[in-house]
Write a protein that holds these residues in place. Structure first.
Motif, PDB file in Angstrom:
ATOM      1  N   MET A 169      -7.103   0.026  -0.015  1.00  0.00           N
ATOM      2  CA  MET A 169      -6.433  -1.153   0.547  1.00  0.00           C
ATOM      3  C   MET A 169      -6.165  -2.196  -0.532  1.00  0.00           C
ATOM      4  O   MET A 169      -5.119  -2.852  -0.532  1.00  0.00           O
ATOM      5  N   THR A 170      -7.103  -2.346  -1.465  1.00  0.00           N
ATOM      6  CA  THR A 170      -6.884  -3.274  -2.579  1.00  0.00           C
ATOM      7  C   THR A 170      -5.731  -2.790  -3.448  1.00  0.00           C
ATOM      8  O   THR A 170      -4.880  -3.578  -3.868  1.00  0.00           O
ATOM      9  N   THR A 171      -5.706  -1.487  -3.713  1.00  0.00           N
ATOM     10  CA  THR A 171      -4.611  -0.898  -4.499  1.00  0.00           C
ATOM     11  C   THR A 171      -3.274  -1.146  -3.812  1.00  0.00           C
ATOM     12  O   THR A 171      -2.304  -1.581  -4.442  1.00  0.00           O
ATOM     13  N   TYR A 172      -3.224  -0.858  -2.519  1.00  0.00           N
ATOM     14  CA  TYR A 172      -1.983  -1.040  -1.751  1.00  0.00           C
ATOM     15  C   TYR A 172      -1.522  -2.496  -1.823  1.00  0.00           C
ATOM     16  O   TYR A 172      -0.349  -2.774  -2.092  1.00  0.00           O
ATOM     17  N   LYS A 173      -2.460  -3.405  -1.582  1.00  0.00           N
ATOM     18  CA  LYS A 173      -2.132  -4.836  -1.542  1.00  0.00           C
ATOM     19  C   LYS A 173      -1.605  -5.316  -2.891  1.00  0.00           C
ATOM     20  O   LYS A 173      -0.580  -6.012  -2.963  1.00  0.00           O
ATOM     21  N   MET A 174      -2.286  -4.953  -3.965  1.00  0.00           N
ATOM     22  CA  MET A 174      -1.888  -5.418  -5.292  1.00  0.00           C
ATOM     23  C   MET A 174      -0.533  -4.850  -5.700  1.00  0.00           C
ATOM     24  O   MET A 174       0.329  -5.571  -6.214  1.00  0.00           O
ATOM     25  N   LEU A 175      -0.326  -3.554  -5.474  1.00  0.00           N
ATOM     26  CA  LEU A 175       0.952  -2.941  -5.849  1.00  0.00           C
ATOM     27  C   LEU A 175       2.101  -3.547  -5.054  1.00  0.00           C
ATOM     28  O   LEU A 175       3.188  -3.791  -5.581  1.00  0.00           O
ATOM     29  N   LYS A 176       1.853  -3.819  -3.782  1.00  0.00           N
ATOM     30  CA  LYS A 176       2.896  -4.419  -2.947  1.00  0.00           C
ATOM     31  C   LYS A 176       3.220  -5.834  -3.426  1.00  0.00           C
ATOM     32  O   LYS A 176       4.387  -6.240  -3.451  1.00  0.00           O
ATOM     33  N   MET A 177       2.178  -6.592  -3.818  1.00  0.00           N
ATOM     34  CA  MET A 177       2.400  -7.946  -4.317  1.00  0.00           C
ATOM     35  C   MET A 177       3.210  -7.926  -5.621  1.00  0.00           C
ATOM     36  O   MET A 177       4.008  -8.834  -5.883  1.00  0.00           O
ATOM     37  N   ILE A 178       3.008  -6.886  -6.419  1.00  0.00           N
ATOM     38  CA  ILE A 178       3.749  -6.744  -7.675  1.00  0.00           C
ATOM     39  C   ILE A 178       5.187  -6.314  -7.409  1.00  0.00           C
ATOM     40  O   ILE A 178       6.088  -6.584  -8.197  1.00  0.00           O
ATOM     41  N   GLY A 179       5.399  -5.658  -6.253  1.00  0.00           N
ATOM     42  CA  GLY A 179       6.733  -5.180  -5.912  1.00  0.00           C
ATOM     43  C   GLY A 179       6.900  -3.687  -6.098  1.00  0.00           C
ATOM     44  O   GLY A 179       8.023  -3.186  -6.214  1.00  0.00           O
ATOM     45  N   ILE A 180       5.771  -2.959  -6.125  1.00  0.00           N
ATOM     46  CA  ILE A 180       5.813  -1.510  -6.302  1.00  0.00           C
ATOM     47  C   ILE A 180       5.573  -0.837  -4.955  1.00  0.00           C
ATOM     48  O   ILE A 180       4.539  -1.046  -4.313  1.00  0.00           O
ATOM     49  N   GLU A 181       6.534  -0.034  -4.536  1.00  0.00           N
ATOM     50  CA  GLU A 181       6.438   0.646  -3.246  1.00  0.00           C
ATOM     51  C   GLU A 181       5.310   1.671  -3.281  1.00  0.00           C
ATOM     52  O   GLU A 181       5.194   2.470  -4.208  1.00  0.00           O
ATOM     53  N   ASN A 182       4.468   1.653  -2.250  1.00  0.00           N
ATOM     54  CA  ASN A 182       3.379   2.627  -2.175  1.00  0.00           C
ATOM     55  C   ASN A 182       2.941   2.791  -0.726  1.00  0.00           C
ATOM     56  O   ASN A 182       3.276   1.997   0.140  1.00  0.00           O
ATOM     57  N   ARG A 183       2.182   3.843  -0.483  1.00  0.00           N
ATOM     58  CA  ARG A 183       1.630   4.122   0.846  1.00  0.00           C
ATOM     59  C   ARG A 183       0.128   4.308   0.730  1.00  0.00           C
ATOM     60  O   ARG A 183      -0.397   4.665  -0.321  1.00  0.00           O
ATOM     61  N   LEU A 184      -0.557   4.065   1.835  1.00  0.00           N
ATOM     62  CA  LEU A 184      -1.994   4.297   1.922  1.00  0.00           C
ATOM     63  C   LEU A 184      -2.180   5.585   2.715  1.00  0.00           C
ATOM     64  O   LEU A 184      -1.816   5.656   3.883  1.00  0.00           O
ATOM     65  N   VAL A 185      -2.721   6.597   2.068  1.00  0.00           N
ATOM     66  CA  VAL A 185      -2.831   7.930   2.676  1.00  0.00           C
ATOM     67  C   VAL A 185      -4.212   8.114   3.298  1.00  0.00           C
ATOM     68  O   VAL A 185      -5.231   7.806   2.672  1.00  0.00           O
ATOM     69  N   ILE A 186      -4.228   8.634   4.529  1.00  0.00           N
ATOM     70  CA  ILE A 186      -5.483   8.927   5.216  1.00  0.00           C
ATOM     71  C   ILE A 186      -5.630  10.436   5.344  1.00  0.00           C
ATOM     72  O   ILE A 186      -4.732  11.121   5.840  1.00  0.00           O
ATOM     73  N   GLY A 187      -6.749  10.960   4.864  1.00  0.00           N
ATOM     74  CA  GLY A 187      -6.987  12.400   4.935  1.00  0.00           C
ATOM     75  C   GLY A 187      -8.463  12.700   4.757  1.00  0.00           C
ATOM     76  O   GLY A 187      -9.321  11.914   5.168  1.00  0.00           O
ATOM     77  N   THR A 188      -8.764  13.814   4.132  1.00  0.00           N
ATOM     78  CA  THR A 188     -10.151  14.193   3.847  1.00  0.00           C
ATOM     79  C   THR A 188     -10.255  14.737   2.431  1.00  0.00           C
ATOM     80  O   THR A 188      -9.267  15.187   1.850  1.00  0.00           O
ATOM     81  N   MET A 189     -11.472  14.692   1.904  1.00  0.00           N
ATOM     82  CA  MET A 189     -11.756  15.340   0.631  1.00  0.00           C
ATOM     83  C   MET A 189     -13.044  16.130   0.804  1.00  0.00           C
ATOM     84  O   MET A 189     -14.085  15.573   1.159  1.00  0.00           O
ATOM     85  N   ASN A 190     -12.938  17.435   0.614  1.00  0.00           N
ATOM     86  CA  ASN A 190     -14.070  18.335   0.840  1.00  0.00           C
ATOM     87  C   ASN A 190     -14.665  18.148   2.236  1.00  0.00           C
ATOM     88  O   ASN A 190     -15.885  18.146   2.423  1.00  0.00           O
ATOM     89  N   GLY A 191     -13.784  17.935   3.204  1.00  0.00           N
ATOM     90  CA  GLY A 191     -14.209  17.857   4.599  1.00  0.00           C
ATOM     91  C   GLY A 191     -14.636  16.482   5.082  1.00  0.00           C
ATOM     92  O   GLY A 191     -14.900  16.299   6.266  1.00  0.00           O
ATOM     93  N   GLU A 192     -14.717  15.510   4.183  1.00  0.00           N
ATOM     94  CA  GLU A 192     -15.142  14.168   4.573  1.00  0.00           C
ATOM     95  C   GLU A 192     -13.957  13.207   4.554  1.00  0.00           C
ATOM     96  O   GLU A 192     -13.060  13.318   3.711  1.00  0.00           O
ATOM     97  N   GLY A 193     -13.956  12.240   5.481  1.00  0.00           N
ATOM     98  CA  GLY A 193     -12.871  11.276   5.571  1.00  0.00           C
ATOM     99  C   GLY A 193     -12.644  10.552   4.255  1.00  0.00           C
ATOM    100  O   GLY A 193     -13.593  10.174   3.573  1.00  0.00           O
ATOM    101  N   HIS A 194     -11.382  10.391   3.887  1.00  0.00           N
ATOM    102  CA  HIS A 194     -11.070   9.776   2.596  1.00  0.00           C
ATOM    103  C   HIS A 194      -9.716   9.073   2.660  1.00  0.00           C
ATOM    104  O   HIS A 194      -8.872   9.378   3.512  1.00  0.00           O
ATOM    105  N   ALA A 195      -9.527   8.085   1.780  1.00  0.00           N
ATOM    106  CA  ALA A 195      -8.256   7.352   1.702  1.00  0.00           C
ATOM    107  C   ALA A 195      -7.876   7.154   0.240  1.00  0.00           C
ATOM    108  O   ALA A 195      -8.736   6.927  -0.615  1.00  0.00           O
TER     109      ALA A 195
END
Length: 334
Positions: A169-195
């Motif tokens: 969320m910090t990454t998303y917020k900072m990149l958006k404030m700079i003007g860089i388009e990005n998305r926050l991805v929700i998934g898993t890593m090795n079976g555990e919830g991850h973003a």
């Protein structure tokens, strides 16, 4: 001939009525769609302002879908929502919203990150350099929250610890404030919830997982392809996000960060120390309780001894009085 003519006119009228009804239905559908979009934008503006309660007028029965659609217009906003409640008051829908943070905390986030951006970002930087600068700042600023309690940017900024949601969320917020388009991805890593995040550079998309970049082996997932993530146990619904078909860098970006090793060691040692202190405190409390129990037992035994001594003294006193009476009677008889 007349019958044929009437039949033809009737057929023409029927077709005309069907066409008119079709046009009316399309017009109504378009009108309803415009109304839904207008309402969605109105709700989105309320949510973006962190309004806790607001009302809207809408005759449709899909108001919940419209609220969800409004929240999905921004990944940061969607992850900031805790819950919302819908109720009716006359012809109006009352929408009550609970967020993960307060409006004041979001203002703090905005101010704090804006100050950081002014320090680490320059106009001469390429988009990739700006992304790298954001990555490096967050890695330096945060330590991973092994208790997974840090679920928002305010908590992360004020404590210095974050779980994957705080990092992304910090990454998303900072990149958006700079003007860089990005998305926050929700998934898993090795079976555990991850973003994590996916960022757009020169019309191409690349993955960046700042959480896992903050490790002894640094920057393993800095502007990588989907394939790299898949090979390392990541899973997500790729239909919902842009595809990252290639790596941005031609060479490996990962390296061993001794400073990060020390920082992680300090965090682990600190956690162990806190656990040991907690154990010592518990043991101390147990010792105090044991001492208290011993004192109570000793006091009880002393009281029992005193009671026995008191009883014995009383009996001796009664026996003495009885002897005196007997001696007095014998004296009289004599």
């Amino acid at each position: 001939m007349a019958k044929t003519l009437i039949k033809g006119v009737t057929k023409t009228l029927t077709i005309s009525l069907i066409l008119i009804n079709s046009v009316n239905l399309v017009a109504m559908a378009s009108e309803n769609n415009d109304e839904s979009k207008e309402l969605e934008n109105k709700i989105y503006n309320h949510l973006q302002n962190w309004d806790n309660s607001f009302s809207v007028s809408y005759d449709g029965d899909d108001i919940i879908d419209i609220v969800e659609s409004a929240s999905e217009k921004d990944d940061y906003l969607e992850r900031s929502l805790d819950k919302f409640k819908l109720s009716k008051k006359g012809k109006e829908d009352i929408i009550e919203v609970t967020y993960m943070t307060t409006k004041e905390q979001e203002d703090y986030i905005e101010l704090e990150l804006n100050n950081v951006i002014n320090e680490i970002i320059t106009d001469s930087m390429s988009t990739a350099d700006k992304v790298k600068a954001v990555n490096d700042y967050i890695v330096k600023k945060y330590s991973y929250d092994r208790n997974v309690e840090s679920d928002n940017v305010y908590y992360a900024l004020t404590t210095g610890i974050a779980a994957c949601q705080g990092y992304s969320m910090t990454t998303y917020k900072m990149l958006k404030m700079i003007g860089i388009e990005n998305r926050l991805v929700i998934g898993t890593m090795n079976g555990e919830g991850h973003a994590w995040n996916i960022v757009k550079i020169d019309n191409n998309w690349y993955n960046i997982d700042v959480t896992n970049n903050d490790d002894i082996i640094r920057d393993s997932y800095l502007l990588t392809s989907d394939q790299v993530l898949i090979e390392n146990g990541f899973e997500w619904d790729r239909r919902k996000y842009p595809l990252a078909n290639s790596n941005y860098y031609n060479t490996l970006t990962s390296y061993i960060d001794e400073n990060n090793y020390k920082e992680n060691s300090e965090v682990v040692n600190s956690e162990k120390k806190n656990e040991e202190q907690e154990i010592d405190t518990n043991n101390s409390s147990l010792s105090e309780e044991n001492e208290y129990d011993k004192d109570k037992q000793q006091e009880k035994e002393n009281n029992e001894i005193k009671e026995e001594e008191t009883k014995a003294t009383f009996i001796d006193y009664i026996v003495k009085i009885f002897r005196d009476i007997v001696n007095f009677i014998i004296y009289i008889i004599k």
